[in-house]
Scaffold this active site. Structure first.
Site, PDB file in Angstrom:
ATOM      1  N   GLY A  12      -9.388  22.972  34.344  1.00  0.00           N
ATOM      2  CA  GLY A  12      -8.542  21.966  33.217  1.00  0.00           C
ATOM      3  C   GLY A  12      -7.627  22.242  32.377  1.00  0.00           C
ATOM      4  N   SER A  18      -4.876  21.968  25.345  1.00  0.00           N
ATOM      5  CA  SER A  18      -6.191  21.783  26.079  1.00  0.00           C
ATOM      6  C   SER A  18      -7.523  22.749  25.614  1.00  0.00           C
ATOM      7  CB  SER A  18      -5.952  22.355  27.599  1.00  0.00           C
ATOM      8  OG  SER A  18      -4.988  21.522  28.252  1.00  0.00           O
ATOM      9  N   ILE A  19      -8.599  21.963  25.425  1.00  0.00           N
ATOM     10  CA  ILE A  19      -9.649  22.625  25.158  1.00  0.00           C
ATOM     11  C   ILE A  19      -9.965  23.912  26.179  1.00  0.00           C
ATOM     12  CG2 ILE A  19     -12.294  22.559  24.986  1.00  0.00           C
ATOM     13  CD1 ILE A  19     -11.631  19.573  24.336  1.00  0.00           C
ATOM     14  N   ASP A  63      -7.014  20.273  42.662  1.00  0.00           N
ATOM     15  CA  ASP A  63      -7.413  18.881  42.242  1.00  0.00           C
ATOM     16  C   ASP A  63      -8.877  18.663  42.683  1.00  0.00           C
ATOM     17  OD1 ASP A  63      -7.844  16.219  42.244  1.00  0.00           O
ATOM     18  OD2 ASP A  63      -5.891  15.716  42.566  1.00  0.00           O
ATOM     19  N   ALA A  94     -10.263   8.903  33.757  1.00  0.00           N
ATOM     20  CA  ALA A  94     -10.665   7.622  34.152  1.00  0.00           C
ATOM     21  C   ALA A  94      -9.332   6.917  33.943  1.00  0.00           C
ATOM     22  CB  ALA A  94     -11.535   6.919  33.083  1.00  0.00           C
ATOM     23  N   TYR A 154     -14.312   3.950  24.784  1.00  0.00           N
ATOM     24  CA  TYR A 154     -14.706   4.955  25.604  1.00  0.00           C
ATOM     25  C   TYR A 154     -15.091   4.458  26.942  1.00  0.00           C
ATOM     26  CZ  TYR A 154     -15.518   9.987  26.582  1.00  0.00           C
ATOM     27  OH  TYR A 154     -15.458  11.461  26.968  1.00  0.00           O
ATOM     28  N   LYS A 161     -20.006  10.574  30.936  1.00  0.00           N
ATOM     29  CA  LYS A 161     -20.455  11.669  30.239  1.00  0.00           C
ATOM     30  C   LYS A 161     -21.948  11.609  30.117  1.00  0.00           C
ATOM     31  CE  LYS A 161     -16.532  13.608  29.061  1.00  0.00           C
ATOM     32  NZ  LYS A 161     -15.974  14.965  29.973  1.00  0.00           N
ATOM     33  N   ILE A 190     -10.811  15.765  19.441  1.00  0.00           N
ATOM     34  CA  ILE A 190      -9.663  16.805  18.964  1.00  0.00           C
ATOM     35  C   ILE A 190      -8.316  16.331  19.590  1.00  0.00           C
ATOM     36  CG2 ILE A 190      -8.909  18.933  19.827  1.00  0.00           C
ATOM     37  CD1 ILE A 190     -11.547  20.017  19.996  1.00  0.00           C
ATOM     38  N   LEU A 193      -4.309  16.366  25.169  1.00  0.00           N
ATOM     39  CA  LEU A 193      -3.317  15.373  26.090  1.00  0.00           C
ATOM     40  C   LEU A 193      -4.362  14.225  26.177  1.00  0.00           C
ATOM     41  CD1 LEU A 193      -0.733  15.040  27.618  1.00  0.00           C
ATOM     42  CD2 LEU A 193      -1.875  16.093  29.508  1.00  0.00           C
TER      43      LEU A 193
HETATM   44  P1  NAD Z   1      -6.665  17.853  28.632  1.00  0.00           P
HETATM   45  O1  NAD Z   1      -5.928  16.698  29.332  1.00  0.00           O
HETATM   46  O2  NAD Z   1      -5.970  19.148  28.240  1.00  0.00           O
HETATM   47  O3  NAD Z   1      -7.856  18.296  29.828  1.00  0.00           O
HETATM   48  C1  NAD Z   1      -8.244  17.605  30.721  1.00  0.00           C
HETATM   49  C2  NAD Z   1      -7.905  18.234  32.141  1.00  0.00           C
HETATM   50  O4  NAD Z   1      -8.361  17.427  33.102  1.00  0.00           O
HETATM   51  C3  NAD Z   1      -6.271  18.238  32.319  1.00  0.00           C
HETATM   52  O5  NAD Z   1      -5.819  19.728  32.510  1.00  0.00           O
HETATM   53  C4  NAD Z   1      -6.176  17.683  33.756  1.00  0.00           C
HETATM   54  O6  NAD Z   1      -5.108  18.142  34.559  1.00  0.00           O
HETATM   55  C5  NAD Z   1      -7.579  17.523  34.386  1.00  0.00           C
HETATM   56  N1  NAD Z   1      -7.779  16.753  35.355  1.00  0.00           N
HETATM   57  C6  NAD Z   1      -7.862  15.443  35.437  1.00  0.00           C
HETATM   58  N2  NAD Z   1      -7.977  14.961  36.648  1.00  0.00           N
HETATM   59  C7  NAD Z   1      -8.039  16.232  37.615  1.00  0.00           C
HETATM   60  C8  NAD Z   1      -8.205  16.393  38.789  1.00  0.00           C
HETATM   61  N3  NAD Z   1      -8.399  15.485  39.647  1.00  0.00           N
HETATM   62  N4  NAD Z   1      -8.128  17.613  39.181  1.00  0.00           N
HETATM   63  C9  NAD Z   1      -8.480  18.755  38.448  1.00  0.00           C
HETATM   64  N5  NAD Z   1      -8.081  18.626  37.085  1.00  0.00           N
HETATM   65  C10 NAD Z   1      -8.013  17.496  36.759  1.00  0.00           C
HETATM   66  O7  NAD Z   1      -7.798  17.530  27.514  1.00  0.00           O
HETATM   67  P2  NAD Z   1      -9.140  18.076  26.840  1.00  0.00           P
HETATM   68  O8  NAD Z   1      -9.408  17.087  25.583  1.00  0.00           O
HETATM   69  O9  NAD Z   1      -8.970  19.409  26.660  1.00  0.00           O
HETATM   70  O10 NAD Z   1     -10.218  17.767  27.842  1.00  0.00           O
HETATM   71  C11 NAD Z   1     -11.185  18.694  28.523  1.00  0.00           C
HETATM   72  C12 NAD Z   1     -12.453  18.044  28.456  1.00  0.00           C
HETATM   73  O11 NAD Z   1     -13.062  18.046  27.257  1.00  0.00           O
HETATM   74  C13 NAD Z   1     -12.720  16.853  29.005  1.00  0.00           C
HETATM   75  O12 NAD Z   1     -13.857  16.741  29.995  1.00  0.00           O
HETATM   76  C14 NAD Z   1     -12.704  15.907  28.073  1.00  0.00           C
HETATM   77  O13 NAD Z   1     -13.588  14.740  28.381  1.00  0.00           O
HETATM   78  C15 NAD Z   1     -13.568  16.847  27.213  1.00  0.00           C
HETATM   79  N6  NAD Z   1     -13.700  16.302  25.676  1.00  0.00           N
HETATM   80  C16 NAD Z   1     -12.596  16.110  24.964  1.00  0.00           C
HETATM   81  C17 NAD Z   1     -12.492  15.698  23.782  1.00  0.00           C
HETATM   82  C18 NAD Z   1     -11.604  15.246  22.834  1.00  0.00           C
HETATM   83  O14 NAD Z   1     -11.608  14.909  22.004  1.00  0.00           O
HETATM   84  N7  NAD Z   1     -10.182  15.892  23.410  1.00  0.00           N
HETATM   85  C19 NAD Z   1     -13.930  15.581  23.017  1.00  0.00           C
HETATM   86  C20 NAD Z   1     -15.034  16.080  23.719  1.00  0.00           C
HETATM   87  C21 NAD Z   1     -14.868  16.118  25.055  1.00  0.00           C
HETATM   88  O1  0WE Z   2     -12.920  12.468  27.175  1.00  0.00           O
HETATM   89  C1  0WE Z   2     -12.218  12.215  26.343  1.00  0.00           C
HETATM   90  C2  0WE Z   2     -10.879  11.651  26.960  1.00  0.00           C
HETATM   91  C3  0WE Z   2     -10.939  11.682  28.392  1.00  0.00           C
HETATM   92  C4  0WE Z   2      -9.887  10.873  29.019  1.00  0.00           C
HETATM   93  C5  0WE Z   2      -8.850  10.481  28.523  1.00  0.00           C
HETATM   94  C6  0WE Z   2      -7.648   9.930  29.354  1.00  0.00           C
HETATM   95  C7  0WE Z   2      -6.254   9.397  28.767  1.00  0.00           C
HETATM   96  C8  0WE Z   2      -5.214   9.180  29.675  1.00  0.00           C
HETATM   97  C9  0WE Z   2     -10.124  10.481  30.320  1.00  0.00           C
HETATM   98  N1  0WE Z   2      -9.141   9.672  31.143  1.00  0.00           N
HETATM   99  C10 0WE Z   2      -7.912   9.275  30.410  1.00  0.00           C
HETATM  100  N2  0WE Z   2      -7.072   8.804  31.190  1.00  0.00           N
HETATM  101  C11 0WE Z   2      -5.868   8.610  30.848  1.00  0.00           C
HETATM  102  O2  0WE Z   2      -5.094   8.084  31.516  1.00  0.00           O
HETATM  103  N3  0WE Z   2     -12.173  12.220  25.027  1.00  0.00           N
HETATM  104  C12 0WE Z   2     -13.484  12.594  24.450  1.00  0.00           C
HETATM  105  C13 0WE Z   2     -11.364  11.952  23.985  1.00  0.00           C
HETATM  106  C14 0WE Z   2     -11.337  10.468  23.721  1.00  0.00           C
HETATM  107  O3  0WE Z   2     -11.049   9.588  24.721  1.00  0.00           O
HETATM  108  C15 0WE Z   2     -11.434   8.389  23.999  1.00  0.00           C
HETATM  109  C16 0WE Z   2     -11.575   8.663  22.651  1.00  0.00           C
HETATM  110  C17 0WE Z   2     -12.029  10.046  22.712  1.00  0.00           C
HETATM  111  C18 0WE Z   2     -12.533  10.881  21.365  1.00  0.00           C
HETATM  112  C19 0WE Z   2     -11.147   7.007  24.426  1.00  0.00           C
HETATM  113  C20 0WE Z   2     -11.534   5.995  23.608  1.00  0.00           C
HETATM  114  C21 0WE Z   2     -12.229   6.113  22.325  1.00  0.00           C
HETATM  115  C22 0WE Z   2     -12.259   7.477  22.000  1.00  0.00           C
END
Ligand code: NAD
Ligand code: 0WE
Length: 254
Positions: A12, A18-19, A63, A94, A154, A161, A190, A193
């Site tokens: 990811g 990215s986390i 992927d 999503a 969400y 989740k 956080i 992207l």
């Molecule tokens: P990010 O966009 O940097 O990471 C999401 C990753 O998922 C990307 O690298 C993307 O390429 C990858 N991905 C999506 N579809 C894919 C596929 N088909 N095959 C392989 N990789 C795929 O964003 P992030 O915030 O670092 O998200 C990482 C995780 O942290 C996610 O599970 C997200 O739900 C979770 N998360 C995010 C937040 C937040 O606020 N950012 C909070 C809690 C949990």
């Molecule tokens: O898990 C997530 C985000 C996951 C995510 C984000 C996207 C944006 C672009 C999954 N799919 C997509 N598809 C896209 O096309 N988070 C925890 C971050 C997040 O997403 C939200 C939040 C928070 C927080 C969406 C609505 C409300 C709050």
């Protein structure tokens, strides 16, 4: 160092926000040898530029919606490393339309995609990794509070989740006898992207910082540190759990 060095695979990585990248840095600091995956060739250049900064780390395309790509990746990892000690799953998706209106309007295809990419991929990766984790090890995934309480917009990701957190428990039960621990980190919001496209994210971050006991938002490094802890010996008694790294936000009732 080499004979005791642990090997981890991180799924990811998209960019420096990215986390997955914060986790990679903490694991690297803790001495891990890392394989880091990115989704496709559109993400390749940015991912490789980052991975170059971590000596000993290697990049792979995968992927996670493809059984074939997962199988090929683990074939390659087996040849290259033999044994794996840790897996980090930091992937969710999503279709954008599903995160806009009301949950009641979730489409069949949007529901399927969200669960395929964000939930099933953990099961597929855990199954592929387990035969290489012959010395035991840890699997960590990332979740969010929207799994248990309604966070407007969400939507289907919250339902996915919830399924992810349940999957962590079932995987922990299956893999526990092999001394493989499976846990989720529930991170506070956080600006990554995956969060940037969300309208009202700024307001959410502000509300989160006001209500959380620590009166601030979470730093990605804190999530990385928790992942490194869970994958270390210090986490050896923890499995099937969802650990909150959210500055305490989830404990508040009002
Ligand atoms: P990010 O966009 O940097 O990471 C999401 C990753 O998922 C990307 O690298 C993307 O390429 C990858 N991905 C999506 N579809 C894919 C596929 N088909 N095959 C392989 N990789 C795929 O964003 P992030 O915030 O670092 O998200 C990482 C995780 O942290 C996610 O599970 C997200 O739900 C979770 N998360 C995010 C937040 C937040 O606020 N950012 C909070 C809690 C949990
Ligand atoms: O898990 C997530 C985000 C996951 C995510 C984000 C996207 C944006 C672009 C999954 N799919 C997509 N598809 C896209 O096309 N988070 C925890 C971050 C997040 O997403 C939200 C939040 C928070 C927080 C969406 C609505 C409300 C709050």
């Amino acid at each position: 160092m080499t004979e005791t060095q642990k090997t981890g695979v991180i799924f990811g990585l998209a960019n420096k926000r990215s986390i997955a990248w914060a986790i990679a840095q903490k694991l690297h600091q803790a001495g891990w040898r890392l394989a880091i995956t990115y989704q496709n060739d559109r993400m390749e250049q940015e991912a490789r530029d980052l991975i170059t900064d971590l000596p000993g780390a290697a990049g792979f395309m995968c992927d996670v919606s493809s059984d074939d790509q997962i199988a090929r990746l683990f074939d390659e990892l087996k040849t290259r490393y033999g044994l794996l000690n840790g897996i980090v799953h930091s992937v969710a998706f999503a279709p954008a339309e599903e995160l806009k209106g009301e949950f009641v309007n979730t489409t069949r295809e949007g529901f399927r995609i969200a669960h395929d990419i964000s939930v099933y991929s953990l099961v597929a990766v855990a199954r592929a990794a387990a035969p290489l984790m012959t010395a035991g090890g840890g699997i960590v995934t990332l979740t969010y509070y929207g799994a248990e309480k309604v966070v407007p917009k969400y939507n289907v990701m919250g339902v996915a989740k919830a399924a992810l957190e349940a999957s962590v428990r079932y995987l922990a039960n299956d893999l526990g006898p092999k001394n493989i621990r499976v846990n989720a980190i529930s991170a506070g919001p956080i600006k990554t992207l995956a969060a940037r496209g969300i309208s009202g994210l700024g307001d959410m971050l502000k509300a989160h910082a006001e209500r959380a006991p620590l009166k601030r938002n979470v730093d990605p490094g804190e999530v990385g540190g928790t992942a490194a802890f869970l994958l270390s010996e210090a986490g050896s008694g923890i499995t099937g759990e969802t650990i909150y790294v959210d500055c305490g936000y989830n404990i508040m009732g009002f």
